[in-house]
Design an enzyme around this catalytic site. Structure first.
Site, mmCIF file in Angstrom:
data_model
loop_
_atom_site.group_PDB
_atom_site.id
_atom_site.type_symbol
_atom_site.label_atom_id
_atom_site.label_comp_id
_atom_site.label_asym_id
_atom_site.label_seq_id
_atom_site.Cartn_x
_atom_site.Cartn_y
_atom_site.Cartn_z
ATOM 1 N N ASP A 7 0.654 -9.326 -11.367
ATOM 2 C CA ASP A 7 0.100 -10.281 -12.493
ATOM 3 C C ASP A 7 -0.867 -11.105 -11.425
ATOM 4 O O ASP A 7 -0.599 -12.023 -10.997
ATOM 5 C CB ASP A 7 0.657 -10.940 -13.199
ATOM 6 C CG ASP A 7 0.285 -12.089 -14.209
ATOM 7 O OD1 ASP A 7 -0.910 -11.529 -14.834
ATOM 8 O OD2 ASP A 7 0.595 -12.996 -14.569
ATOM 9 N N GLU A 67 -2.483 -5.821 -13.758
ATOM 10 C CA GLU A 67 -3.418 -6.214 -14.969
ATOM 11 C C GLU A 67 -4.832 -6.255 -14.696
ATOM 12 O O GLU A 67 -5.152 -6.742 -13.684
ATOM 13 C CB GLU A 67 -2.691 -7.523 -15.425
ATOM 14 C CG GLU A 67 -2.857 -7.793 -16.902
ATOM 15 C CD GLU A 67 -2.109 -8.960 -17.470
ATOM 16 O OE1 GLU A 67 -0.934 -8.595 -17.912
ATOM 17 O OE2 GLU A 67 -2.772 -9.922 -17.596
ATOM 18 N N ASP A 139 5.069 -15.748 -14.286
ATOM 19 C CA ASP A 139 3.827 -14.974 -13.691
ATOM 20 C C ASP A 139 4.652 -13.551 -13.148
ATOM 21 O O ASP A 139 4.219 -12.375 -13.339
ATOM 22 C CB ASP A 139 3.327 -15.516 -12.617
ATOM 23 C CG ASP A 139 2.105 -16.443 -13.262
ATOM 24 O OD1 ASP A 139 1.361 -16.273 -14.066
ATOM 25 O OD2 ASP A 139 2.317 -17.650 -12.716
#
Length: 161
Positions: A7, A67, A139
């Site tokens: 992420d 992502e 996260d």
């Protein structure tokens, strides 16, 4: 198969590593790469690269997933996120690791069942799918969700082949 989920973020990059054996998923490790907010951009990018290179050397994942960038209302924030993401993609490529890229809505749908899921729902499902996991922060939970999404995607591709 060992999968590294990421992420990306300039301030905090979450990471999560899972093992996928058929439909069985298990937690390997997770954490966060934090950079000094007072440091110049190039130094922060080097910090991300160094930490990620160490993770790749230690865990030797066979796949990775990240992502995709979403557009913030603040263009500067989007650009900083893109810088961090670029470093992540470069590290994976240098390590010879193929990278899957997933939109946030797709990650939510894969983990929770709906693309409009709240972060708390995603984190709860990550904990349910990886029993006993101790998550190192929001996260890291997001990164584990990305890794789970990649595992599901790879399993589906194998079934269709």
């Amino acid at each position: 198969m060992i999968i590294l989920g990421l992420d990306p973020g300039l301030g905090t990059t979450g990471w999560g590593i899972i093992a996928a054996e058929g439909n069985r998923l298990s937690h390997v490790a997770n954490g966060q790469i934090k950079t000094d907010t007072k440091a110049p951009l190039p130094e922060r990018l080097v910090a991300i690269e160094s930490a990620l290179a160490a993770l790749l050397a230690e865990h030797r994942p066979s796949g990775a997933a990240v992502e995709e960038v979403f557009v913030n209302t603040n263009a500067q924030s989007t650009l900083k996120l893109a810088h961090a993401r670029g470093v992540i993609l470069l590290c994976a490529a240098k390590g010879g690791i193929a990278v899957g890229e997933y939109a946030a809505r797709l990650v939510k749908k894969a983990v929770v069942g709906t693309g409009g899921a709240e972060k708390a729902q995603v984190h709860a499902m990550v904990a349910r799918l990886l029993p006993g996991v101790k998550i190192a922060g929001a996260d890291a939970a997001d990164a584990l969700a990305v890794a789970i999404t990649h595992a599901h995607h790879l399993a589906s591709a194998r079934r269709l082949a």
